[in-house]
Design an enzyme around this catalytic site. Structure first.
Site, PDB file in Angstrom:
ATOM      1  N   ASN A  89       0.803  -1.215   0.000  1.00 31.02           N
ATOM      2  CA  ASN A  89       0.000   0.000   0.000  1.00 31.02           C
ATOM      3  C   ASN A  89       0.840   1.271   0.000  1.00 31.02           C
ATOM      4  O   ASN A  89       0.398   2.308  -0.502  1.00 31.02           O
ATOM      5  CB  ASN A  89      -0.921   0.008   1.230  1.00 31.02           C
ATOM      6  N   TYR A 156       3.907  10.131 -11.476  1.00 30.46           N
ATOM      7  CA  TYR A 156       2.962   9.284 -10.751  1.00 30.46           C
ATOM      8  C   TYR A 156       2.280   8.300 -11.700  1.00 30.46           C
ATOM      9  O   TYR A 156       2.173   7.106 -11.403  1.00 30.46           O
ATOM     10  CB  TYR A 156       1.925  10.162 -10.052  1.00 30.46           C
TER      11      TYR A 156
END
Length: 270
Positions: A89, A156
């Protein structure tokens, strides 16, 4: 409790989506290693799950460093004896920038955590999973790994596409070891970081433009998807990207390029 006595490592588990995932998996009976760069945050979450430390422990790790991920796996095995589930995560966002303004420093930082960090975590736990003949890896990707990040930067987007490719490659490579590898691809998640970043008015405007179901996802809803993919019910699912996005990928509804450029110009002005 479909994860009863399973052992799960959750990176970035000290806040936001990671905390939500930790709480859902603990509710389903898993023993949890809460891993975070911020040990205080990880300790807070682990203590709230189990104050006695028998079913939840806190581990500090910088996942972009191989030695830290190896120590993470070793400490989990010492505490619980096995590693059944890895939830990758932990991640970082790119600095707001148009493609020509992305710096080498920011590119390396984002790729180092979001892509290399996941690789290191997988390498750290796969030997234990192979030894026991089974395991579940769930990567927290993004809808940016399926489409692109319309309110972030190209670094990203690239990092999340790397997660998608890593998920599919590992799923194929590890299938004969009975290690399932899947990804959950969230849209917007209502976390304290999002609340601090954008006012309620701005969030509402963004939701109207982009989310057919009319709200951001809750951290626990990401946890529910992870819990399913980590369970025996998902034994025949591997190499898949599960979008939990309120329908965002069905279409954004308008051309947001002008909105993005205006927002970045305003941020740079400040």
């Amino acid at each position: 409790m479909e994860l009863k006595d399973k052992v799960a490592i959750i990176t970035g588990g000290g806040q936001g989506g990671g905390e939500g995932i930790a709480r859902v998996l603990a509710r389903e009976g898993a023993r949890i290693a809460v891993v975070d760069l911020n040990l205080d945050a990880a300790t807070r979450v682990a203590s709230s799950i189990d104050p006695d430390g028998k079913r939840a422990i806190a581990i500090r790790a910088d996942i972009s460093k191989r030695a830290d991920t190896e120590a993470m796996a070793r400490q989990t095995l010492e505490a619980f004896g096995t590693i059944d589930i890895l939830v990758n995560n932990a991640g970082v966002g790119g600095a707001s920038a148009l493609v020509c303004d992305v710096t080498e420093e920011n590119w390396d930082r984002v790729m180092g955590v979001n892509a290399k960090g996941i690789l290191f975590c997988c390498q750290a736990v796969i030997p234990a999973m192979k030894a026991q003949g089974k395991g579940k890896i769930v990567n927290i990707d993004s809808i940016a790994g399926i489409r692109m990040a319309y309110f972030s930067s190209v670094d990203y987007t690239a990092s999340k596409h790397a997660v998608t490719g890593l998920t599919q490659h590992l799923a194929w490579e590890l299938a004969d070891q009975r290690i399932n590898v899947n990804a959950v691809c969230p849209g917007g998640i209502l976390t304290p970081a999002i609340e601090a970043y954008a006012s309620a008015e701005k969030r509402e405007a963004l939701i109207r433009r982009t989310v057919p179901l009319g709200r951001f996802c809750k951290p626990e809803e990401i946890g529910e998807a992870v819990s399913f993919l980590a369970s025996d019910r998902a034994d025949m699912i591997t190499g898949q990207m599960l979008a939990v996005d309120g329908g965002t990928l069905t279409g954004y509804g308008e051309d947001l390029r002008a909105v993005l450029r205006q927002r970045l110009q305003e941020e740079q002005a400040h």
